[in-house]
Design a protein around this motif. Structure first.
Motif, short mmCIF file in Angstrom:
data_model
loop_
_atom_site.label_atom_id
_atom_site.label_comp_id
_atom_site.label_asym_id
_atom_site.label_seq_id
_atom_site.Cartn_x
_atom_site.Cartn_y
_atom_site.Cartn_z
N ASN A 42 -50.71 -24.74 -3.46
CA ASN A 42 -50.17 -24.28 -4.88
C ASN A 42 -49.50 -23.04 -4.83
OD1 ASN A 42 -52.57 -22.89 -4.22
ND2 ASN A 42 -53.41 -23.16 -6.19
N ASN A 43 -48.81 -23.04 -5.73
CA ASN A 43 -47.74 -21.70 -6.16
C ASN A 43 -48.70 -20.70 -6.54
OD1 ASN A 43 -45.61 -22.81 -4.94
ND2 ASN A 43 -45.00 -23.36 -6.81
N LYS A 44 -48.84 -19.15 -6.01
CA LYS A 44 -49.46 -18.14 -6.25
C LYS A 44 -48.28 -16.94 -6.32
CE LYS A 44 -53.48 -20.02 -6.60
NZ LYS A 44 -54.85 -19.56 -7.14
N SER A 45 -48.75 -15.94 -7.00
CA SER A 45 -47.96 -14.60 -7.16
C SER A 45 -48.95 -13.50 -6.84
CB SER A 45 -47.30 -14.64 -8.30
OG SER A 45 -47.98 -14.68 -9.40
N MET A 46 -48.44 -12.23 -6.87
CA MET A 46 -49.35 -11.14 -6.55
C MET A 46 -48.51 -9.94 -6.65
SD MET A 46 -49.76 -10.58 -2.47
CE MET A 46 -49.80 -8.65 -2.47
N THR A 47 -48.95 -8.78 -7.28
CA THR A 47 -48.35 -7.69 -7.79
C THR A 47 -48.25 -6.94 -6.27
OG1 THR A 47 -49.33 -7.90 -9.93
CG2 THR A 47 -48.49 -5.64 -9.25
N VAL A 48 -47.34 -6.02 -6.34
CA VAL A 48 -46.93 -5.19 -5.08
C VAL A 48 -48.46 -4.18 -4.74
CG1 VAL A 48 -46.03 -3.25 -4.00
CG2 VAL A 48 -44.81 -4.94 -5.24
N ASN A 49 -48.92 -4.23 -3.65
CA ASN A 49 -50.41 -3.51 -3.38
C ASN A 49 -51.67 -3.91 -4.43
OD1 ASN A 49 -48.96 -1.59 -1.84
ND2 ASN A 49 -48.65 -0.57 -3.83
N GLY A 50 -51.36 -5.29 -4.77
CA GLY A 50 -52.51 -6.09 -5.46
C GLY A 50 -53.22 -6.70 -4.72
N MET A 51 -54.12 -7.50 -5.09
CA MET A 51 -54.98 -8.30 -4.12
C MET A 51 -54.29 -9.83 -3.94
SD MET A 51 -58.09 -7.26 -4.20
CE MET A 51 -58.99 -8.61 -3.78
N ILE A 52 -54.37 -10.13 -2.54
CA ILE A 52 -53.75 -11.22 -1.91
C ILE A 52 -54.47 -12.50 -2.45
CG2 ILE A 52 -53.54 -12.54 0.03
CD1 ILE A 52 -53.30 -9.91 1.59
N PRO A 53 -53.82 -13.57 -3.17
CA PRO A 53 -54.64 -14.65 -3.74
C PRO A 53 -55.07 -15.43 -2.99
CG PRO A 53 -52.00 -14.53 -4.27
CD PRO A 53 -52.43 -13.41 -3.40
N THR A 54 -55.87 -16.34 -3.36
CA THR A 54 -56.38 -17.36 -2.79
C THR A 54 -55.49 -18.52 -2.86
OG1 THR A 54 -58.73 -16.46 -2.96
CG2 THR A 54 -58.55 -18.75 -2.32
N PHE A 55 -55.33 -19.08 -1.85
CA PHE A 55 -54.55 -20.58 -1.93
C PHE A 55 -55.56 -21.67 -1.89
CE2 PHE A 55 -51.42 -17.55 -0.62
CZ PHE A 55 -50.44 -17.81 -1.40
N ASP A 56 -55.11 -22.55 -2.73
CA ASP A 56 -55.99 -24.02 -2.48
C ASP A 56 -55.05 -24.99 -1.55
OD1 ASP A 56 -58.08 -23.10 -4.49
OD2 ASP A 56 -56.44 -23.34 -6.04
N VAL A 57 -55.54 -25.67 -0.96
CA VAL A 57 -54.98 -26.74 -0.03
C VAL A 57 -55.55 -28.21 -0.54
CG1 VAL A 57 -54.53 -27.25 2.39
CG2 VAL A 57 -54.63 -24.96 1.61
N THR A 58 -54.32 -29.07 -0.46
CA THR A 58 -54.81 -30.41 -0.86
C THR A 58 -54.17 -31.27 0.33
OG1 THR A 58 -54.44 -30.21 -3.03
CG2 THR A 58 -54.43 -32.19 -2.47
N THR A 59 -54.94 -32.40 0.98
CA THR A 59 -54.30 -33.06 2.05
C THR A 59 -54.30 -34.28 1.35
OG1 THR A 59 -56.63 -33.44 2.59
CG2 THR A 59 -55.28 -31.35 3.76
N VAL A 60 -52.88 -35.02 1.77
CA VAL A 60 -52.64 -36.31 1.43
C VAL A 60 -52.38 -36.93 2.85
CG1 VAL A 60 -50.92 -37.57 0.03
CG2 VAL A 60 -51.75 -35.57 -0.84
N GLY A 61 -53.01 -37.82 2.82
CA GLY A 61 -52.81 -38.97 4.07
C GLY A 61 -53.83 -39.77 4.43
N ASN A 62 -53.72 -40.40 5.73
CA ASN A 62 -54.45 -41.51 6.28
C ASN A 62 -55.51 -40.76 7.37
OD1 ASN A 62 -55.25 -43.96 7.15
ND2 ASN A 62 -53.18 -44.64 7.84
N PHE A 63 -56.55 -40.40 6.91
CA PHE A 63 -57.49 -39.79 7.99
C PHE A 63 -58.23 -41.06 8.59
CE2 PHE A 63 -57.35 -36.12 5.20
CZ PHE A 63 -57.11 -35.16 5.98
N ALA A 64 -58.54 -40.66 10.02
CA ALA A 64 -59.08 -41.72 10.67
C ALA A 64 -60.85 -41.60 10.27
CB ALA A 64 -58.97 -41.52 12.20
N GLY A 65 -61.36 -42.85 10.16
CA GLY A 65 -62.89 -43.07 10.20
C GLY A 65 -63.43 -42.05 9.08
N SER A 66 -64.38 -41.13 9.57
CA SER A 66 -65.03 -40.28 8.81
C SER A 66 -64.49 -38.94 8.85
CB SER A 66 -66.28 -40.32 9.29
OG SER A 66 -66.61 -39.80 10.51
N ASP A 67 -63.12 -38.67 9.60
CA ASP A 67 -62.49 -37.56 9.41
C ASP A 67 -62.18 -37.03 8.03
OD1 ASP A 67 -62.48 -37.13 12.25
OD2 ASP A 67 -60.53 -37.92 12.57
N THR A 68 -62.27 -35.66 7.75
CA THR A 68 -61.92 -35.25 6.44
C THR A 68 -60.73 -34.05 6.89
OG1 THR A 68 -63.66 -33.25 6.42
CG2 THR A 68 -64.04 -35.64 5.42
#
Length: 82
Positions: A42-68
């Protein structure tokens, strides 16, 4: 058979003969293709000298078996500031 990488594998099959059947052997080549998986953040922004934001990651695809996404991807905690 379990494979961890894409590529070719040869399976050797053999059956012993008996009174009714002749002994046989057969080699079969199996091709394992790579899976396509997209990683979207997802898109995030931050102020100069501010806290580094946490990024959320989403995966889309065809995992094998019980892989995540947790068993397939390594997460690192670095940020490159320009």
């Amino acid at each position: 058979m379990k494979t961890l990488k894409s590529g070719n594998a040869i399976i050797h099959i053999s059956a012993t003969g008996d009174d009714d059947y002749v002994a046989r052997t057969k080699d079969i080549t199996v091709t394992v293709e790579k899976r396509k998986i997209s990683v979207i953040t997802n898109n995030k922004s931050m102020t100069v000298n501010g806290m580094i934001p946490t990024f959320d990651v989403t995966t889309v695809g065809n995992f094998a078996g019980s892989d995540t996404d947790d068993t397939v991807f390594e997460r690192t905690g670095f940020v490159k500031l320009l």
